[in-house]
Design a protein around this motif. Structure first.
Motif, PDB file in Angstrom:
ATOM      1  N   LYS A 109       0.486  -1.334  -0.271  1.00 10.91           N
ATOM      2  CA  LYS A 109       0.228  -0.141   0.367  1.00 10.91           C
ATOM      3  C   LYS A 109       0.996   1.215   0.314  1.00 10.91           C
ATOM      4  O   LYS A 109       0.623   2.231  -1.135  1.00 10.91           O
ATOM      5  N   LYS A 110       2.236   0.883   0.685  1.00 10.38           N
ATOM      6  CA  LYS A 110       2.472   2.406   0.489  1.00 10.38           C
ATOM      7  C   LYS A 110       3.342   2.694  -0.837  1.00 10.38           C
ATOM      8  O   LYS A 110       3.390   3.756  -0.436  1.00 10.38           O
ATOM      9  N   GLN A 111       3.907   1.711  -0.881  1.00 11.41           N
ATOM     10  CA  GLN A 111       4.676   1.600  -2.815  1.00 11.41           C
ATOM     11  C   GLN A 111       3.442   1.902  -3.597  1.00 11.41           C
ATOM     12  O   GLN A 111       4.008   2.960  -4.396  1.00 11.41           O
ATOM     13  N   ASP A 112       2.660   1.536  -3.324  1.00 13.99           N
ATOM     14  CA  ASP A 112       1.181   1.655  -4.534  1.00 13.99           C
ATOM     15  C   ASP A 112       1.138   3.914  -4.136  1.00 13.99           C
ATOM     16  O   ASP A 112       1.230   4.220  -5.871  1.00 13.99           O
ATOM     17  N   ILE A 113       0.828   3.863  -3.282  1.00 16.06           N
ATOM     18  CA  ILE A 113       0.782   5.162  -3.078  1.00 16.06           C
ATOM     19  C   ILE A 113       2.206   6.157  -3.796  1.00 16.06           C
ATOM     20  O   ILE A 113       2.189   7.040  -4.442  1.00 16.06           O
ATOM     21  N   PHE A 114       3.023   5.865  -3.714  1.00 17.17           N
ATOM     22  CA  PHE A 114       4.610   6.279  -3.703  1.00 17.17           C
ATOM     23  C   PHE A 114       4.208   6.441  -5.674  1.00 17.17           C
ATOM     24  O   PHE A 114       5.440   7.190  -6.231  1.00 17.17           O
ATOM     25  N   LEU A 115       4.255   5.140  -6.300  1.00 18.50           N
ATOM     26  CA  LEU A 115       3.993   5.094  -7.638  1.00 18.50           C
ATOM     27  C   LEU A 115       3.246   5.954  -7.999  1.00 18.50           C
ATOM     28  O   LEU A 115       3.090   6.507  -8.798  1.00 18.50           O
ATOM     29  N   ARG A 116       1.943   5.960  -6.972  1.00 19.59           N
ATOM     30  CA  ARG A 116       0.802   7.207  -8.186  1.00 19.59           C
ATOM     31  C   ARG A 116       1.206   8.395  -8.455  1.00 19.59           C
ATOM     32  O   ARG A 116       1.244   9.140  -8.664  1.00 19.59           O
ATOM     33  N   GLU A 117       2.155   8.962  -7.092  1.00 24.47           N
ATOM     34  CA  GLU A 117       2.694  10.267  -7.484  1.00 24.47           C
ATOM     35  C   GLU A 117       3.947  10.552  -8.049  1.00 24.47           C
ATOM     36  O   GLU A 117       3.611  11.462  -8.872  1.00 24.47           O
ATOM     37  N   LYS A 118       4.788   8.810  -8.068  1.00 22.62           N
ATOM     38  CA  LYS A 118       6.219   9.144  -9.413  1.00 22.62           C
ATOM     39  C   LYS A 118       4.898   9.225 -10.489  1.00 22.62           C
ATOM     40  O   LYS A 118       5.679  10.157 -11.817  1.00 22.62           O
ATOM     41  N   LEU A 119       3.743   8.891 -11.015  1.00 23.41           N
ATOM     42  CA  LEU A 119       3.309   9.170 -12.493  1.00 23.41           C
ATOM     43  C   LEU A 119       2.557   9.758 -12.557  1.00 23.41           C
ATOM     44  O   LEU A 119       2.836  10.482 -14.310  1.00 23.41           O
ATOM     45  N   VAL A 120       2.304  10.348 -11.410  1.00 24.18           N
ATOM     46  CA  VAL A 120       1.279  12.088 -12.221  1.00 24.18           C
ATOM     47  C   VAL A 120       2.365  12.724 -12.092  1.00 24.18           C
ATOM     48  O   VAL A 120       2.265  13.812 -13.489  1.00 24.18           O
ATOM     49  N   ASN A 121       2.925  13.170 -11.739  1.00 22.16           N
ATOM     50  CA  ASN A 121       4.236  13.691 -11.679  1.00 22.16           C
ATOM     51  C   ASN A 121       5.303  13.656 -13.081  1.00 22.16           C
ATOM     52  O   ASN A 121       5.735  14.739 -13.459  1.00 22.16           O
ATOM     53  N   LYS A 122       5.384  12.020 -13.304  1.00 22.73           N
ATOM     54  CA  LYS A 122       5.807  11.979 -14.288  1.00 22.73           C
ATOM     55  C   LYS A 122       5.238  13.103 -15.998  1.00 22.73           C
ATOM     56  O   LYS A 122       5.850  12.951 -16.628  1.00 22.73           O
ATOM     57  N   GLU A 123       3.821  12.685 -15.806  1.00 23.61           N
ATOM     58  CA  GLU A 123       2.583  12.847 -16.760  1.00 23.61           C
ATOM     59  C   GLU A 123       2.816  14.785 -16.861  1.00 23.61           C
ATOM     60  O   GLU A 123       2.237  15.049 -17.120  1.00 23.61           O
ATOM     61  N   LYS A 124       3.278  15.212 -15.838  1.00 22.07           N
ATOM     62  CA  LYS A 124       2.665  16.685 -16.010  1.00 22.07           C
ATOM     63  C   LYS A 124       1.097  16.826 -16.242  1.00 22.07           C
ATOM     64  O   LYS A 124       1.483  18.030 -16.904  1.00 22.07           O
ATOM     65  N   PRO A 125       0.116  17.183 -15.612  1.00 19.67           N
ATOM     66  CA  PRO A 125      -1.354  16.884 -15.975  1.00 19.67           C
ATOM     67  C   PRO A 125      -0.959  18.840 -15.376  1.00 19.67           C
ATOM     68  O   PRO A 125      -0.178  19.322 -14.367  1.00 19.67           O
ATOM     69  N   ASP A 126      -1.786  19.455 -15.422  1.00 20.03           N
ATOM     70  CA  ASP A 126      -2.887  20.906 -15.261  1.00 20.03           C
ATOM     71  C   ASP A 126      -3.230  20.587 -13.849  1.00 20.03           C
ATOM     72  O   ASP A 126      -2.681  21.387 -12.806  1.00 20.03           O
ATOM     73  N   LEU A 127      -3.729  19.641 -13.263  1.00 21.86           N
ATOM     74  CA  LEU A 127      -4.373  19.636 -12.223  1.00 21.86           C
ATOM     75  C   LEU A 127      -4.441  17.519 -11.840  1.00 21.86           C
ATOM     76  O   LEU A 127      -4.485  17.029 -12.586  1.00 21.86           O
ATOM     77  N   PHE A 128      -4.706  17.173 -10.417  1.00 24.25           N
ATOM     78  CA  PHE A 128      -4.973  16.700 -10.231  1.00 24.25           C
ATOM     79  C   PHE A 128      -6.183  15.901  -9.031  1.00 24.25           C
ATOM     80  O   PHE A 128      -6.233  16.940  -7.776  1.00 24.25           O
ATOM     81  N   LEU A 129      -7.008  14.746  -9.439  1.00 21.76           N
ATOM     82  CA  LEU A 129      -8.117  15.004  -8.524  1.00 21.76           C
ATOM     83  C   LEU A 129      -7.805  12.759  -7.837  1.00 21.76           C
ATOM     84  O   LEU A 129      -7.822  12.552  -8.751  1.00 21.76           O
TER      85      LEU A 129
END
Length: 237
Positions: A109-129
């Motif tokens: 579960k901890k690594q799953d959260i870290f992966l979400r962070e990594k994926l989102v920052n890599k995509e560089k969206p304008d917004l995150f929900l």
């Protein structure tokens, strides 16, 4: 006849210039969709062996995925580019790094959260929900609420208020206000305006019934997207 045609062309050109000058600062003049050119990352809370909150009939991971998919569909219709951290019943690790192994559920579960962070920052969206559903031991509490991180991106508060106001006005079943918190890791670590939407309480029988309904899930998604549009309009004024 030639002179008449020349003056007609000049008149049309003048009208075009006036319209262009009036509309040039409006993104909708160039892009018909209200969210054209906007990239949004969506995160359906929990997934896989991490079901999140639950009742006898409902599991949070299923509710969040259903609502998030509705939000995705509506955003795309409005011209937005959408990135989903998960699009299946599994967690993010199973979807993106299926060969990863962990000794404990807590570590996964901890690594799953870290992966979400990594994926989102890599995509560089304008917004995150990040979309969730709430639950506590008492059944009386109800109402959707939007959270932003007190130390996160400064525009997170405006995004949270825009979505919260839209939910209040469109669904008319909550008086809650957007709230700043410090406990949600993802809201702090992503580098763009970010919010967590608690769509309601599974622990409240009436709200659980609503959240299990595809019609209500669609209405919740519509309210969320309307809030995103309000934020987008406010941020470019």
């Amino acid at each position: 006849m030639k002179r008449w045609m020349i003056w007609s062309v000049v008149l049309v050109a003048c009208i075009f210039i006036v319209v262009y000058e009036t509309k040039a600062s409006n993104r909708g003049f160039f892009i018909s969709e209200t969210l054209g050119g906007v990239k949004i990352a969506l995160d359906a809370g929990h997934g896989g062996i991490d079901g999140g909150a639950s009742t006898d009939k409902l599991i949070e991971k299923n509710v969040t995925l259903a609502i998030t998919k509705e939000v995705e569909k509506l955003l795309k219709k409005k011209g937005a580019t959408v990135y989903m951290t998960r699009s299946k019943n599994d967690d993010v690790i199973a979807e993106h790094t299926p060969k990863a192994e962990f000794n404990t559920l807590r570590e996964r579960k901890k690594q799953d959260i870290f992966l979400r962070e990594k994926l989102v920052n890599k995509e560089k969206p304008d917004l995150f929900l990040s979309i969730h559903a709430n639950a506590i031991p008492e059944t009386k509490w109800r109402g959707a609420q939007v959270f932003y991180h007190a130390n996160g991106h400064p525009a997170g508060e405006l995004l949270a208020n825009s979505i919260q106001d839209s939910i209040k006005e469109n669904l008319k079943n909550t008086n809650r206000e957007a709230l700043a918190i410090k406990q949600v890791y993802l809201l702090k670590k992503v580098k763009m305006p970010a919010v967590l939407v608690e769509t309601g309480f599974l622990s409240n029988p009436e709200e659980a019934e609503l959240l299990s309904s595809p019609d209500y899930q669609r209405k919740m998604a519509e309210a969320i997207v309307d809030g995103i549009e309000r934020y987008s309009e406010s941020s470019i004024e």
